[in-house]
Write a protein that holds these residues in place. Sequence first.
Motif, PDB file in Angstrom:
ATOM      1  N   ARG A  87      52.418  50.191  45.489  1.00 56.20           N
ATOM      2  CA  ARG A  87      50.997  49.845  45.418  1.00 56.20           C
ATOM      3  C   ARG A  87      50.825  48.344  45.292  1.00 56.20           C
ATOM      4  NH1 ARG A  87      47.533  52.090  41.247  1.00 56.20           N
ATOM      5  NH2 ARG A  87      46.163  50.592  42.198  1.00 56.20           N
ATOM      6  N   VAL A  88      49.649  47.887  45.683  1.00 53.63           N
ATOM      7  CA  VAL A  88      49.220  46.520  45.401  1.00 53.63           C
ATOM      8  C   VAL A  88      48.709  46.547  43.961  1.00 53.63           C
ATOM      9  CG1 VAL A  88      47.700  44.623  46.068  1.00 53.63           C
ATOM     10  CG2 VAL A  88      48.541  46.226  47.815  1.00 53.63           C
ATOM     11  N   VAL A  89      49.229  45.680  43.109  1.00 55.32           N
ATOM     12  CA  VAL A  89      48.840  45.667  41.703  1.00 55.32           C
ATOM     13  C   VAL A  89      47.667  44.716  41.490  1.00 55.32           C
ATOM     14  CG1 VAL A  89      49.591  45.152  39.339  1.00 55.32           C
ATOM     15  CG2 VAL A  89      51.163  46.276  40.944  1.00 55.32           C
ATOM     16  N   LYS A  90      47.804  43.458  41.955  1.00 53.12           N
ATOM     17  CA  LYS A  90      46.755  42.470  41.693  1.00 53.12           C
ATOM     18  C   LYS A  90      46.781  41.369  42.741  1.00 53.12           C
ATOM     19  CE  LYS A  90      44.411  39.669  38.414  1.00 53.12           C
ATOM     20  NZ  LYS A  90      44.486  38.413  37.843  1.00 53.12           N
ATOM     21  N   LEU A  91      45.588  40.925  43.107  1.00 49.27           N
ATOM     22  CA  LEU A  91      45.416  39.744  43.952  1.00 49.27           C
ATOM     23  C   LEU A  91      44.644  38.698  43.171  1.00 49.27           C
ATOM     24  CD1 LEU A  91      44.214  41.194  47.393  1.00 49.27           C
ATOM     25  CD2 LEU A  91      46.559  40.707  46.660  1.00 49.27           C
ATOM     26  N   THR A  92      44.999  37.451  43.382  1.00 49.65           N
ATOM     27  CA  THR A  92      44.187  36.335  42.895  1.00 49.65           C
ATOM     28  C   THR A  92      43.830  35.500  44.116  1.00 49.65           C
ATOM     29  OG1 THR A  92      45.347  36.340  40.783  1.00 49.65           O
ATOM     30  CG2 THR A  92      44.035  34.384  41.306  1.00 49.65           C
ATOM     31  N   GLY A  93      42.532  35.414  44.394  1.00 51.71           N
ATOM     32  CA  GLY A  93      42.056  34.703  45.574  1.00 51.71           C
ATOM     33  C   GLY A  93      41.343  33.423  45.202  1.00 51.71           C
ATOM     34  N   PHE A  94      41.676  32.369  45.920  1.00 50.99           N
ATOM     35  CA  PHE A  94      41.069  31.052  45.729  1.00 50.99           C
ATOM     36  C   PHE A  94      40.291  30.706  46.988  1.00 50.99           C
ATOM     37  CE2 PHE A  94      45.024  31.366  43.421  1.00 50.99           C
ATOM     38  CZ  PHE A  94      44.661  30.982  42.142  1.00 50.99           C
ATOM     39  N   VAL A  95      39.040  30.321  46.803  1.00 45.44           N
ATOM     40  CA  VAL A  95      38.143  30.043  47.928  1.00 45.44           C
ATOM     41  C   VAL A  95      37.739  28.576  47.884  1.00 45.44           C
ATOM     42  CG1 VAL A  95      35.953  30.651  49.024  1.00 45.44           C
ATOM     43  CG2 VAL A  95      37.295  32.418  47.851  1.00 45.44           C
ATOM     44  N   SER A 122      41.029  38.924  41.123  1.00 42.03           N
ATOM     45  CA  SER A 122      40.188  37.797  40.729  1.00 42.03           C
ATOM     46  C   SER A 122      39.825  37.037  41.992  1.00 42.03           C
ATOM     47  CB  SER A 122      40.927  36.849  39.783  1.00 42.03           C
ATOM     48  OG  SER A 122      41.281  37.501  38.593  1.00 42.03           O
ATOM     49  N   ALA A 123      38.611  36.484  42.021  1.00 43.83           N
ATOM     50  CA  ALA A 123      38.150  35.670  43.147  1.00 43.83           C
ATOM     51  C   ALA A 123      37.485  34.442  42.555  1.00 43.83           C
ATOM     52  CB  ALA A 123      37.176  36.451  44.019  1.00 43.83           C
ATOM     53  N   VAL A 124      38.095  33.285  42.756  1.00 44.45           N
ATOM     54  CA  VAL A 124      37.596  32.065  42.129  1.00 44.45           C
ATOM     55  C   VAL A 124      37.376  30.961  43.154  1.00 44.45           C
ATOM     56  CG1 VAL A 124      38.693  32.602  39.917  1.00 44.45           C
ATOM     57  CG2 VAL A 124      39.926  31.238  41.586  1.00 44.45           C
TER      58      VAL A 124
END
Length: 152
Positions: free
Chosen positions: A89-97, A130-132
Motif C-alpha cells: 500500500r501507499v502509506v503517505k505522500l507529502t506534496g509541495f506546491v 499533506s499538501a503544502v
Amino acid sequence: MSIAERLNNLGITLPDAPAPAANYVPFVVSGNLVYVSGQVSNGPDGLITGRLGDTMDVAAGAAAAKACALSLLAQLKAACDGDIDRLVRVVKLTGFVNSTADFTDQPKVINGASDFLVEALGDAGRHARSAVSAASLPLGVAVEIEGIFEIK
C-alpha cells in the motif's frame, strides 16, 4: 489483478527511475517500508515548471502532481528489484506546491497524484497525505512529492 496488469490496462508504462541530482539516495528500504525521496514534476518533454496562482492553473498543477506520482512508482519499482507487485500500500505522500502566497488550492493540485494512485492501485493506493505551499521548488518545478510505501 496484479499492479503491473492494472498499469498495463491503463496504458501506463513507468518511466525509468530518475537518478538523484545530488548527494542523496532516491529511496531507502527499512524493514517493510520504502521511503522515496522527493520526485519533481517531470514529463516526456522535460521538467514541468511554473507557479500555481501565477503562471499555472490547478488542472496543470494536478497533471504535474500525476507526473510526480509516476516517478514515485518508478522509484518504488526500482526499490523492489523491478517487481512492482511487492507493493502492499501507499502509506503517505507529502506534496509541495510552488505557489503564490495567496494560492490556497494545494490539496486540489496534489489530488492529481492521489487520484492517479487510487486509479492505478485501487485500495492499495489510498494514503495519508499533506499538501503544502512552497515559495519556490528546485529548478522552478511546479510540484515535488515524496512518499512512504509498504512492501512485502
